[in-house]
Design a protein around this motif. Sequence first.
Motif, PDB file in Angstrom:
ATOM      1  N   LEU A 114      12.137  10.881  11.794  1.00  0.00           N
ATOM      2  CA  LEU A 114      12.791  11.456  12.655  1.00  0.00           C
ATOM      3  C   LEU A 114      13.575  12.540  12.797  1.00  0.00           C
ATOM      4  CD1 LEU A 114      14.209   8.274  14.029  1.00  0.00           C
ATOM      5  CD2 LEU A 114      12.339   9.305  15.264  1.00  0.00           C
ATOM      6  N   SER A 115      13.174  13.183  11.213  1.00  0.00           N
ATOM      7  CA  SER A 115      14.049  15.005  11.113  1.00  0.00           C
ATOM      8  C   SER A 115      13.449  16.059  11.205  1.00  0.00           C
ATOM      9  CB  SER A 115      14.720  14.434  10.082  1.00  0.00           C
ATOM     10  OG  SER A 115      13.810  14.072   8.435  1.00  0.00           O
ATOM     11  N   PRO A 116      12.906  17.142  11.337  1.00  0.00           N
ATOM     12  CA  PRO A 116      12.393  17.801  11.487  1.00  0.00           C
ATOM     13  C   PRO A 116      11.357  17.842  10.139  1.00  0.00           C
ATOM     14  CG  PRO A 116      14.418  18.636  12.359  1.00  0.00           C
ATOM     15  CD  PRO A 116      14.790  17.550  11.578  1.00  0.00           C
ATOM     16  N   TRP A 117      11.862  17.190   8.738  1.00  0.00           N
ATOM     17  CA  TRP A 117      11.268  17.819   7.811  1.00  0.00           C
ATOM     18  C   TRP A 117      10.545  16.087   7.177  1.00  0.00           C
ATOM     19  CZ3 TRP A 117      16.814  18.383   8.835  1.00  0.00           C
ATOM     20  CH2 TRP A 117      16.816  19.385   9.143  1.00  0.00           C
ATOM     21  N   PRO A 118       9.560  16.055   8.100  1.00  0.00           N
ATOM     22  CA  PRO A 118       9.254  14.553   8.049  1.00  0.00           C
ATOM     23  C   PRO A 118       8.301  14.651   6.539  1.00  0.00           C
ATOM     24  CG  PRO A 118       8.355  15.115   9.543  1.00  0.00           C
ATOM     25  CD  PRO A 118       9.169  15.847   9.454  1.00  0.00           C
ATOM     26  N   GLU A 119       8.305  15.537   5.896  1.00  0.00           N
ATOM     27  CA  GLU A 119       7.099  16.379   5.055  1.00  0.00           C
ATOM     28  C   GLU A 119       8.328  15.552   3.339  1.00  0.00           C
ATOM     29  OE1 GLU A 119       9.503  19.848   5.772  1.00  0.00           O
ATOM     30  OE2 GLU A 119       7.611  18.102   7.008  1.00  0.00           O
ATOM     31  N   ALA A 132       6.863  -2.562   5.633  1.00  0.00           N
ATOM     32  CA  ALA A 132       6.623  -3.036   4.450  1.00  0.00           C
ATOM     33  C   ALA A 132       7.292  -2.932   3.461  1.00  0.00           C
ATOM     34  CB  ALA A 132       4.901  -2.727   4.705  1.00  0.00           C
ATOM     35  N   ILE A 133       7.551  -1.876   3.130  1.00  0.00           N
ATOM     36  CA  ILE A 133       8.172  -0.495   2.325  1.00  0.00           C
ATOM     37  C   ILE A 133       9.945  -1.567   2.037  1.00  0.00           C
ATOM     38  CG2 ILE A 133       9.430   0.704   1.481  1.00  0.00           C
ATOM     39  CD1 ILE A 133       6.897   2.804   2.314  1.00  0.00           C
ATOM     40  N   VAL A 134      10.027  -1.477   3.424  1.00  0.00           N
ATOM     41  CA  VAL A 134      11.603  -2.355   3.657  1.00  0.00           C
ATOM     42  C   VAL A 134      11.469  -3.779   3.002  1.00  0.00           C
ATOM     43  CG1 VAL A 134      13.563  -3.275   4.555  1.00  0.00           C
ATOM     44  CG2 VAL A 134      11.722  -0.993   5.188  1.00  0.00           C
ATOM     45  N   VAL A 135      10.569  -4.811   3.470  1.00  0.00           N
ATOM     46  CA  VAL A 135      10.294  -6.159   3.036  1.00  0.00           C
ATOM     47  C   VAL A 135      10.041  -6.426   1.682  1.00  0.00           C
ATOM     48  CG1 VAL A 135       8.858  -8.226   3.662  1.00  0.00           C
ATOM     49  CG2 VAL A 135       9.411  -6.573   5.523  1.00  0.00           C
ATOM     50  N   PHE A 136       9.597  -5.750   0.842  1.00  0.00           N
ATOM     51  CA  PHE A 136       8.244  -5.423  -0.514  1.00  0.00           C
ATOM     52  C   PHE A 136      10.199  -5.868  -1.454  1.00  0.00           C
ATOM     53  CE2 PHE A 136       4.077  -5.168   0.968  1.00  0.00           C
ATOM     54  CZ  PHE A 136       3.721  -6.651   0.217  1.00  0.00           C
ATOM     55  N   GLN A 137      10.884  -4.121  -0.371  1.00  0.00           N
ATOM     56  CA  GLN A 137      11.792  -4.406  -1.563  1.00  0.00           C
ATOM     57  C   GLN A 137      13.071  -5.034  -1.553  1.00  0.00           C
ATOM     58  OE1 GLN A 137      12.950  -0.939  -3.038  1.00  0.00           O
ATOM     59  NE2 GLN A 137      14.467  -2.623  -4.240  1.00  0.00           N
ATOM     60  N   PHE A 138      13.189  -5.992  -0.782  1.00  0.00           N
ATOM     61  CA  PHE A 138      14.032  -7.569  -0.534  1.00  0.00           C
ATOM     62  C   PHE A 138      13.776  -7.850  -1.143  1.00  0.00           C
ATOM     63  CE2 PHE A 138      15.393 -10.961   1.681  1.00  0.00           C
ATOM     64  CZ  PHE A 138      16.434 -10.690   1.707  1.00  0.00           C
ATOM     65  N   LEU A 139      12.224  -8.947  -1.008  1.00  0.00           N
ATOM     66  CA  LEU A 139      11.584  -9.823  -2.294  1.00  0.00           C
ATOM     67  C   LEU A 139      11.817  -9.082  -2.986  1.00  0.00           C
ATOM     68  CD1 LEU A 139       9.095 -10.462   0.443  1.00  0.00           C
ATOM     69  CD2 LEU A 139      10.799 -11.858   0.585  1.00  0.00           C
ATOM     70  N   THR A 140      12.139  -7.784  -3.849  1.00  0.00           N
ATOM     71  CA  THR A 140      12.006  -7.527  -5.237  1.00  0.00           C
ATOM     72  C   THR A 140      13.195  -8.121  -6.339  1.00  0.00           C
ATOM     73  OG1 THR A 140       9.621  -5.874  -5.024  1.00  0.00           O
ATOM     74  CG2 THR A 140      11.382  -5.426  -6.914  1.00  0.00           C
ATOM     75  N   LEU A 155       1.810   4.020  10.909  1.00  0.00           N
ATOM     76  CA  LEU A 155       3.210   4.498  10.089  1.00  0.00           C
ATOM     77  C   LEU A 155       3.967   2.994  10.519  1.00  0.00           C
ATOM     78  CD1 LEU A 155       4.833   6.661   8.330  1.00  0.00           C
ATOM     79  CD2 LEU A 155       5.015   7.961  10.447  1.00  0.00           C
ATOM     80  N   TRP A 156       5.224   2.663  11.381  1.00  0.00           N
ATOM     81  CA  TRP A 156       6.069   2.319  11.233  1.00  0.00           C
ATOM     82  C   TRP A 156       5.934   0.758  10.502  1.00  0.00           C
ATOM     83  CZ3 TRP A 156      10.114   4.745  10.739  1.00  0.00           C
ATOM     84  CH2 TRP A 156      10.235   6.315  12.231  1.00  0.00           C
TER      85      TRP A 156
END
Length: 371
Positions: A61-66, A289-297, A283-284
């Motif tokens: 959401l910032s000016p630097w998404p890259e 998915a990244i967040v869910v996989f992080q939690f499960l790990t 994208l969202w």
Amino acid sequence: MAEEKDPVQAASMARTAFHLLHPQQLHDSLALAPQLSLRIALIAGLQASLAVLAALVLTLLSPWPELVGFPALGALAALFGRFAPLQRRRRIVAACALLLLLAVFFPTLASLFGASEWALVLVLALVAGGSTVAVSRWNLGGPGAVIIVFAAGASLHPVATWQELAARLLATAAGGLIGWLVCWLTDGLRAKEVRVLQIPAVRIPPMSHQWIAGARIAAGAAIAALLAWFAGAQHPAWAAIGATAVMQGSHLHVTMSRALQRLGGTVVGACLVWLILAQQPPLWVIVLAIVVFQFLTEVIIGFNYALGQITVTPMALLMTMLASHAPTMGNMPVERVVDTLLGAAVGIVLAVLFSSVDDRVHLAELRRKKA
């Protein structure tokens, strides 16, 4: 047999290889271990996933998404110190945020000065060895140097200006601050459990042993990554990560189990991420998915390292895709498996070659007791 009565003979290199390839080793690698504290595992998973989510969302959401990959890397500092008392946990997370920042700094600086691809691989190996020593010296605990190496590997993409270097460092530092704040705000959830939990004492090895371990892992990471690079791999850092993760094992049978678990979990995880991306999610959905996989790990890796690899592999590949702004995953899942196999194989071979007689005798005795 007479040779089995002589501990040194039973601990020869050939016998050690036989013991490591014994079917019992595969059986051991599939076993489930009891969690030291499932409640703390759940809280640690929540903390890590919240930190990564905040870092990803705020950056997108910032000016630097890259720069999205670098705050997420810094936020991984929240993975450390889950069993530490509150005050010490804050110091551990801060120290790990600094290590992650340095892991981004050194390869980026080397690329700015025009380092070649193979030279960057050597920088990565030095980060692996140095972070191994730092984690041991400061008693930072799991997940160990492998996370630091992951951050360094994500920074191998070269930069051309000092401004790009500064942007990477600021983004990584911001992610580290987010991880620290999340732990600071939520650590009260685990305070009571930590007070009553009986944590086994950790023996910190002598400094000379720490430097030897760091040198071994640096050599393993360098050999694995260079072999992957010579073979034309696009992400040789994954081989270095595999070697580092395997060689973190405290004993030879643990090292072999980690190699088998890492390879098996990576294969399943790569198939899983391929199935997800075949649906062409927005994208969202990828962020979620990244967040869910992080939690499960963080919840399941304590039961068995292979289970953690099933979920950490999609997370790592999806984060890599976001950071590289690639529209598709391409051959990354296949390369992840191949590089993991290469890194694990190098790690095992070097672990045996560098092992002491005591290490090999311990393995022989273990196999004899289970026979």
